[in-house]
Design a protein around this motif. Structure first.
Motif, short mmCIF file in Angstrom:
data_model
loop_
_atom_site.label_atom_id
_atom_site.label_comp_id
_atom_site.label_asym_id
_atom_site.label_seq_id
_atom_site.Cartn_x
_atom_site.Cartn_y
_atom_site.Cartn_z
N ASP A 52 50.61 39.02 31.72
CA ASP A 52 50.12 37.78 31.20
C ASP A 52 50.86 36.40 31.97
O ASP A 52 50.26 35.58 32.22
N HIS A 53 52.15 36.68 32.31
CA HIS A 53 53.06 35.83 33.00
C HIS A 53 52.41 35.64 34.29
O HIS A 53 52.25 34.36 34.88
N VAL A 54 52.01 36.67 35.10
CA VAL A 54 51.35 36.46 36.57
C VAL A 54 50.02 35.61 36.50
O VAL A 54 49.90 35.17 37.39
N ILE A 55 49.35 36.06 35.68
CA ILE A 55 47.91 35.44 35.73
C ILE A 55 47.67 34.26 35.10
O ILE A 55 46.51 33.70 34.96
N GLY A 56 48.77 33.51 34.42
CA GLY A 56 48.80 32.36 33.89
C GLY A 56 48.63 32.14 32.50
O GLY A 56 48.36 31.09 31.69
N GLY A 57 49.30 33.17 31.69
CA GLY A 57 49.37 33.14 30.28
C GLY A 57 48.76 34.08 29.67
O GLY A 57 48.95 34.52 28.47
N GLY A 58 47.68 34.53 30.01
CA GLY A 58 46.78 35.74 29.30
C GLY A 58 45.35 35.56 29.95
O GLY A 58 45.11 34.97 31.05
N LEU A 59 44.33 36.20 29.22
CA LEU A 59 42.88 36.29 29.70
C LEU A 59 42.25 35.16 28.80
O LEU A 59 42.08 35.32 27.79
N PRO A 60 41.40 34.29 29.45
CA PRO A 60 40.56 33.28 28.90
C PRO A 60 39.44 34.09 28.29
O PRO A 60 38.78 35.11 28.61
N ILE A 61 39.18 33.46 27.02
CA ILE A 61 37.86 33.97 26.12
C ILE A 61 36.80 33.91 27.11
O ILE A 61 36.48 32.74 27.54
N GLY A 62 35.88 35.02 27.04
CA GLY A 62 34.77 34.85 27.77
C GLY A 62 34.76 35.43 29.19
O GLY A 62 33.85 35.05 29.98
N ILE A 64 36.23 38.45 32.38
CA ILE A 64 36.25 39.53 32.84
C ILE A 64 37.61 39.81 33.68
O ILE A 64 37.76 39.42 34.55
N LEU A 65 38.34 40.75 33.27
CA LEU A 65 39.44 41.36 34.06
C LEU A 65 39.01 42.68 34.73
O LEU A 65 38.64 43.63 34.10
N LEU A 66 39.06 42.52 36.19
CA LEU A 66 38.73 43.75 36.98
C LEU A 66 39.82 44.26 37.51
O LEU A 66 40.46 43.78 38.26
N ILE A 67 40.08 45.68 37.12
CA ILE A 67 41.26 46.37 37.64
C ILE A 67 40.86 47.50 38.65
O ILE A 67 39.97 48.29 38.34
N GLU A 68 41.23 47.38 39.82
CA GLU A 68 40.82 48.15 41.08
C GLU A 68 41.91 49.18 41.13
O GLU A 68 43.21 48.68 41.45
N ASP A 69 41.63 50.61 41.00
CA ASP A 69 42.52 51.48 41.10
C ASP A 69 41.99 52.71 41.93
O ASP A 69 40.89 53.15 41.69
N HIS A 281 33.79 38.71 43.17
CA HIS A 281 33.32 37.05 42.83
C HIS A 281 32.80 37.13 41.55
O HIS A 281 32.94 36.02 41.02
N LEU A 282 32.25 37.93 40.99
CA LEU A 282 31.51 38.04 39.53
C LEU A 282 32.57 38.26 38.47
O LEU A 282 32.46 37.67 37.50
N ALA A 283 33.77 38.91 38.88
CA ALA A 283 34.66 38.95 37.79
C ALA A 283 35.61 37.62 37.95
O ALA A 283 35.48 36.82 38.72
N ASP A 284 36.37 37.38 36.79
CA ASP A 284 37.05 36.30 36.88
C ASP A 284 38.56 36.50 37.26
O ASP A 284 39.14 35.43 37.95
N THR A 285 39.17 37.52 36.66
CA THR A 285 40.62 37.91 37.15
C THR A 285 40.39 39.24 37.89
O THR A 285 39.95 39.94 37.20
N VAL A 286 41.06 39.40 39.02
CA VAL A 286 41.00 40.71 39.75
C VAL A 286 42.25 41.17 40.12
O VAL A 286 43.19 40.34 40.58
N ILE A 312 47.33 40.61 43.51
CA ILE A 312 46.64 39.49 42.71
C ILE A 312 45.42 39.10 43.75
O ILE A 312 45.74 38.21 44.20
N LYS A 313 44.28 39.54 43.43
CA LYS A 313 43.22 39.20 44.31
C LYS A 313 42.59 37.99 43.77
O LYS A 313 41.91 37.23 44.67
N LYS A 314 42.59 37.79 42.56
CA LYS A 314 41.77 36.55 41.93
C LYS A 314 42.36 36.19 40.56
O LYS A 314 42.72 36.91 39.92
N VAL A 315 42.48 34.81 40.35
CA VAL A 315 43.04 34.47 39.03
C VAL A 315 41.80 33.39 38.59
O VAL A 315 41.26 32.64 39.40
N SER A 316 41.73 33.47 37.16
CA SER A 316 40.65 32.90 36.64
C SER A 316 40.85 31.26 36.64
O SER A 316 41.84 31.01 36.74
N ALA A 317 39.82 30.49 36.92
CA ALA A 317 39.62 29.11 36.98
C ALA A 317 38.82 28.37 36.00
O ALA A 317 37.85 27.87 36.44
#
Length: 376
Positions: A52-62, A64-69, A281-286, A312-317
């Motif tokens: 949560d701290h790394v991505i800016g506090g948490g996940l915004p409502i609405g 998508i968090l994409l986890i690549e493993d 690109h379609l996800a919000d946080t990657v 951290i490839k992408k952070v929601s904006a």
């Protein structure tokens, strides 16, 4: 309604939620949420306070968090934390999985750690065996801040009480009974999953246009989306289905009080036609996880205290032209019994202990009669 119109309306709804107003009314207080101090966007916890701290506090409502493993082990653990956090704060859940039964996945949800109140403190009391130049560097703060606890710690050695899980509404989808079909998708499981998500959002009154007596959040967990069981006979059909699904799924989320976490096995896709980049690109946080298991880095002393690297490839904006920027991009993660910690990767000291230093000092002066004094 066409997909383009639905997508435009969903983006407009996301802007309304991001600004804090819907139809001239202020957003209601929902348990397990908090407004972002950066852009006033309503946030929920991932279940991992350090993330949560790394991505800016948490996940915004609405969003998508994409986890690549690559192998999916750590990504699926993060998915369990995501659902466990939702159950603890009484959020509704939607779990979709084809390779593992959702009921089996739900039975493995970890219980909250008993020492979560004391676990908020980072391990700064322990002596840091790192180079002197890094001792004053700020670590990633893995603890919730403020008077209200936002994000909890969970014990992987214990499973959550079934009675606590039963108090919340959990919808399961395994893709066995396909009830909805269309010619737009080659793999009909994608269609049925979208229809199930849409029905869950509608029945639970999670849509922005709904006016329930008490607002709640729907947490959607999609496990190993894009694995072998999701593939078509032709590679091109698989890619087209994945992109169509992400477009439609994103449109549904943008128009509702829901947040999704998707684990994606990137080892099945070579990304020659930039498919993975288009999904990012379609996800919000990657977030990308690079496990050390089976690699040369596992034996490297630089990474001896960690289980893998986090990219951290992408952070929601949402609702901002200047998205959150992490303090450091050199991040590593380690899995402990009661914590999934994300820390800044520090280089170890060049010399590990005092004995080694003394040996080196003696070696440097071994050719001289005065070992303690350098002669020029």
């Amino acid at each position: 309604m066409t997909v383009n119109k639905l997508y435009v309306q969903s983006e407009q709804s996301a802007l309304l939620m991001a600004s804090g107003f819907v139809k001239g009314k202020k957003l209601p207080l929902i348990p397990g949420t908090k407004p972002s101090t950066h852009n006033a966007q309503l946030l929920v916890s991932t279940g991992i306070p350090s993330l949560d701290h790394v991505i800016g506090g948490g996940l915004p409502i609405g969003s998508i968090l994409l986890i690549e493993d690559t192998y999916g082990n750590y990504a699926n653990i993060m998915l369990k934390y995501f659902i466990a956090e939702g159950i603890l704060v009484s959020h509704n859940s939607f779990i979709a999985s084809r390779d593992t039964k959702p009921a089996q996945f739900l039975s493995e949800i970890p219980a909250v750690a008993n020492d979560s109140s004391t676990g908020n403190k980072t391990e700064t009391n322990e002596e840091m065996q790192i180079a002197w130049r890094y001792q004053n560097l700020k670590l990633v703060d893995s603890s919730p801040s403020g008077s209200q606890v936002f994000g909890h710690y969970f014990d992987l050695t214990k499973t959550m009480d079934k009675e606590k899980i039963d108090r919340t509404q959990v919808t399961e989808w395994d893709g066995e009974n396909i009830l909805c079909r269309t010619n737009a998708f080659e793999k009909q499981e994608f269609v049925d999953l979208l229809k199930s998500v849409e029905e869950t959002l509608s029945k639970g009154q999670f849509l922005v246009s709904d006016s329930p007596e008490k607002r709640n959040i729907l947490r959607i967990a999609l496990r190993s989306l894009g694995s072998r069981l999701w593939m078509c006979d032709k590679e091109e059909d698989t890619k087209n289905d994945l992109l169509r699904f992400f477009y439609c799924f994103r449109a549904l989320l943008r128009n509702s009080y829901a947040v999704a976490t998707i684990t994606f096995p990137v080892q099945f896709y070579h990304n020659e036609d930039a498919l993975v980049h288009r999904l990012e690109h379609l996800a919000d946080t990657v977030v990308g996880l690079e496990s050390f298991a089976g690699s040369d880095k596992e034996a490297n002393p630089v990474f001896k205290d960690y289980h893998g690297l986090m990219h951290i490839k992408k952070v929601s904006a949402f609702n901002t032209l200047a998205p959150h920027c992490p303090h450091s991009m050199d991040l590593a993660f380690k899995l402990r019994r009661k914590k999934f910690l994300i820390e800044v990767l520090h280089m170890p000291p060049e010399l590990g202990d005092t004995a080694q230093r003394e040996q080196d000092d003696v070696a440097c002066g071994s050719g001289s009669t005065r070992s303690s004094v350098l002669e020029f």
